[in-house]
Write a protein that holds these residues in place. Structure first.
Motif, short mmCIF file in Angstrom:
data_model
loop_
_atom_site.label_atom_id
_atom_site.label_comp_id
_atom_site.label_asym_id
_atom_site.label_seq_id
_atom_site.Cartn_x
_atom_site.Cartn_y
_atom_site.Cartn_z
N GLN A 56 4.54 70.29 77.27
CA GLN A 56 5.57 71.12 77.80
C GLN A 56 5.28 72.73 77.28
O GLN A 56 4.54 72.82 76.46
N HIS A 57 5.84 73.63 77.80
CA HIS A 57 5.57 74.92 77.86
C HIS A 57 6.29 75.31 76.19
O HIS A 57 7.04 76.12 76.52
N VAL A 58 5.77 74.98 75.38
CA VAL A 58 6.23 75.03 74.01
C VAL A 58 5.08 75.47 73.04
O VAL A 58 3.96 74.89 72.94
N ALA A 59 5.35 76.44 72.24
CA ALA A 59 4.53 76.81 71.09
C ALA A 59 4.54 75.86 69.80
O ALA A 59 5.67 75.82 69.43
N LEU A 60 3.67 75.28 69.34
CA LEU A 60 3.76 74.54 68.25
C LEU A 60 3.07 74.92 67.04
O LEU A 60 1.92 75.30 67.15
N VAL A 61 3.78 75.02 65.90
CA VAL A 61 3.26 75.57 64.74
C VAL A 61 3.45 74.52 63.49
O VAL A 61 4.46 73.88 63.43
N GLY A 62 2.34 74.43 62.82
CA GLY A 62 2.38 73.49 61.92
C GLY A 62 2.15 73.97 60.51
O GLY A 62 1.30 74.88 60.11
N ILE A 63 3.07 73.44 59.59
CA ILE A 63 2.76 73.74 58.31
C ILE A 63 2.61 72.49 57.44
O ILE A 63 3.50 71.73 57.24
N ASP A 64 1.15 72.01 56.97
CA ASP A 64 1.00 71.23 56.28
C ASP A 64 0.06 71.48 55.06
O ASP A 64 -1.12 71.69 55.17
N CYS A 65 0.87 71.70 53.98
CA CYS A 65 0.26 71.92 52.68
C CYS A 65 -0.62 70.84 52.01
O CYS A 65 -1.08 71.23 50.83
N LYS A 66 -0.83 69.82 52.94
CA LYS A 66 -1.60 68.81 51.98
C LYS A 66 -3.20 69.09 52.61
O LYS A 66 -3.94 67.80 52.90
N GLY A 67 -3.34 70.06 52.82
CA GLY A 67 -4.90 70.58 53.42
C GLY A 67 -4.85 70.35 54.90
O GLY A 67 -6.06 70.20 55.43
N GLY A 68 -3.90 69.89 55.51
CA GLY A 68 -3.93 69.79 57.01
C GLY A 68 -4.27 68.36 57.23
O GLY A 68 -4.71 68.02 58.66
N MET A 69 -3.98 67.38 56.50
CA MET A 69 -4.43 66.01 56.48
C MET A 69 -3.80 65.06 57.86
O MET A 69 -4.15 64.57 58.52
N GLU A 70 -2.42 65.38 58.15
CA GLU A 70 -1.65 65.06 58.86
C GLU A 70 -1.70 65.69 60.40
O GLU A 70 -2.06 65.49 61.06
N LEU A 71 -0.91 67.10 60.12
CA LEU A 71 -0.86 67.84 61.40
C LEU A 71 -2.35 68.48 61.81
O LEU A 71 -2.44 68.82 63.13
N GLY A 72 -3.45 68.48 61.16
CA GLY A 72 -4.80 68.95 61.40
C GLY A 72 -5.22 67.94 62.63
O GLY A 72 -6.06 68.54 63.29
N LEU A 73 -5.06 66.90 62.50
CA LEU A 73 -5.39 65.97 63.75
C LEU A 73 -4.91 66.57 65.20
O LEU A 73 -5.71 66.23 65.98
#
Length: 436
Positions: A209-226
């Motif tokens: 979709q035409h949506v901007a996704l912003v991730g905040i993952d303070c575990k070093g990006g282990m989850e959302l960094g994928l």
């Protein structure tokens, strides 16, 4: 004569196939057909012929005469000899069970039928019975024949902007997270409860979709960094999270100015060519934003995160900025900011949790019954959760199993659709320059 004989042989063959296992085959491959043809008639018969006995045993049947009488100067109370059961409608079939409307006796409340729900389950031989009250004086009993969460498959739902098909509800219908209806969500779940799978499913659904996704993952990006290839920005530490959230607040203020100039109350009233891209902020493990080690800098960062998240939750919905906040443990011990933020997050999803306080924090202010149901989720029921609906009610649901590799492949496929957020990009670039 020949055609009649052929028809009789065909009917006999069908009966033979059913007896030899055709019914089991139909139940496995066409469960809805099997329910309408075989399950519903038997269940409806049990509802009709057991109703009076069940209501007598559960004290739902009442006498037309008062249960008290005068014997000389004494008031004698006894059980009615000819109780009258509440009137019910004929059971109406649904895809997953049946529904019955009950007309309450004077003085009865839906809570009395809620206590008798387990008795109805055993009398009708169904999986579950839900009790609701569509209007005063009536109770709607919704019986579910089997557990649709045991083999959820994937329900279908029309594709819409900011709408994600997550899985299936206990009623058998689709479980949809519609951010235009419920703009902000709070998700809780212990390790291996299905929380990460749900977030992966949500990202995979929003990626095309035409949506901007912003991730905040303070575990070093282990989850959302994928899923970084589809994210417009990713914060992997609390310091970066503060910069990203502050930039989003600036973006929100810019959108306020645009709406005020155009005389619009939200970005959805703007012409399409002038409408800014919607932003979905996904926070994984909220406790990392609120916990402090006692140092002054740590306390300041935690307070900043609390304030910025609360501002986005209070003002962001009309400006196209949505929050999806997740965590293993969500409680008031994280600080007063968590309680204030929870009040702004109307959508709630509670998987299996390790402590009753988290279930109470997620669902307690909405429905006490939902808290008890959430606490009954076992470790074997991965992906099962209690979620709130747009009507204010609650449901048991199960997210569709989306393997991490599949979700990563979807985000890579749509990496070219990543919208730019210049304010956020500049904030992260400035932070990186300062660190160097």
């Amino acid at each position: 004569m020949t055609s009649t004989l052929v028809l009789a042989l065909a009917l006999g063959l069908l009966v033979l196939v059913w007896v030899l296992g055709g019914g089991d085959l139909l139940r496995r491959h066409r469960p809805v057909w099997h329910w309408y043809l075989a399950g519903y008639p038997a269940a409806a018969w049990r509802v009709v012929f057991t109703w009076r006995k069940v209501t007598m045993l559960t004290d739902l049947a009442v006498s037309r005469r008062p249960s008290r009488g005068l014997l000389g100067d004494l008031i004698v109370k006894g059980d009615p000899l000819r109780p009258v059961a509440p009137r019910i409608s004929f059971p109406r079939p649904t895809r997953a069970g049946l529904t019955v409307i009950v007309r309450l006796h004077a003085g009865q409340t839906p809570a009395m039928y809620l206590k008798a729900a387990d008795a109805l389950v055993h009398a009708w031989k169904v999986h579950a019975v839900r009790v609701t009250s569509p209007q005063r004086g009536l109770v709607l009993l919704t019986a579910t024949a089997t557990d649709p969460l045991e083999r959820p498959g994937l329900a279908t739902a029309p594709t819409a902007l900011l709408s994600a098909l997550i899985g299936v509800l206990e009623s058998g219908s689709a479980w949809v997270m519609d951010l235009l209806v419920v703009p902000h969500w709070l998700i809780a779940g212990a390790t291996r409860s299905g929380k990460s799978t749900l977030l992966a499913r949500l990202i995979a659904q929003l990626a095309p979709q035409h949506v901007a996704l912003v991730g905040i993952d303070c575990k070093g990006g282990m989850e959302l960094g994928l899923f970084a290839q589809r994210l417009s920005a990713l914060a992997t530490s609390r310091r970066e999270a503060v910069a990203v959230l502050a930039a989003l607040v600036v973006e929100m203020q810019d959108r306020m100015s645009v709406c005020r100039t155009a005389g619009a109350r939200s970005i959805w009233e703007l012409p399409v060519r002038f409408r800014p891209v919607p932003v979905v902020v996904i926070v994984d493990e909220i406790a990392e934003l609120y916990l402090s080690d006692g140092r002054r800098e740590s306390k300041a960062e935690a307070e900043q995160c609390s304030t910025l998240l609360l501002r986005l939750a209070q003002l962001g919905a009309a400006l196209g900025i949505h929050l999806v906040v997740a965590g293993q443990r969500v409680g008031s011990d994280l600080g007063p900011g968590v309680t204030a933020l929870r009040a702004q997050l109307g959508g709630r999803i509670c998987h299996r949790v390790n402590d009753p306080g988290t279930a109470e924090m997620i669902l307690g202010d909405l429905n006490k019954d939902a808290v008890a149901v959430a606490q009954s989720i076992t470790a074997q029921e991965q992906g099962v959760a209690v979620c709130t609906g747009p009507d204010g009610g609650w449901n048991r649901a199960r997210s569709h199993l989306t393997p991490t590799q599949e979700a990563v492949a979807v985000t890579r496929k749509h990496a070219g659709l990543v919208p730019e957020l210049p304010t956020v990009t500049r904030a992260l670039a400035a932070l990186e320059g300062d660190s160097q």
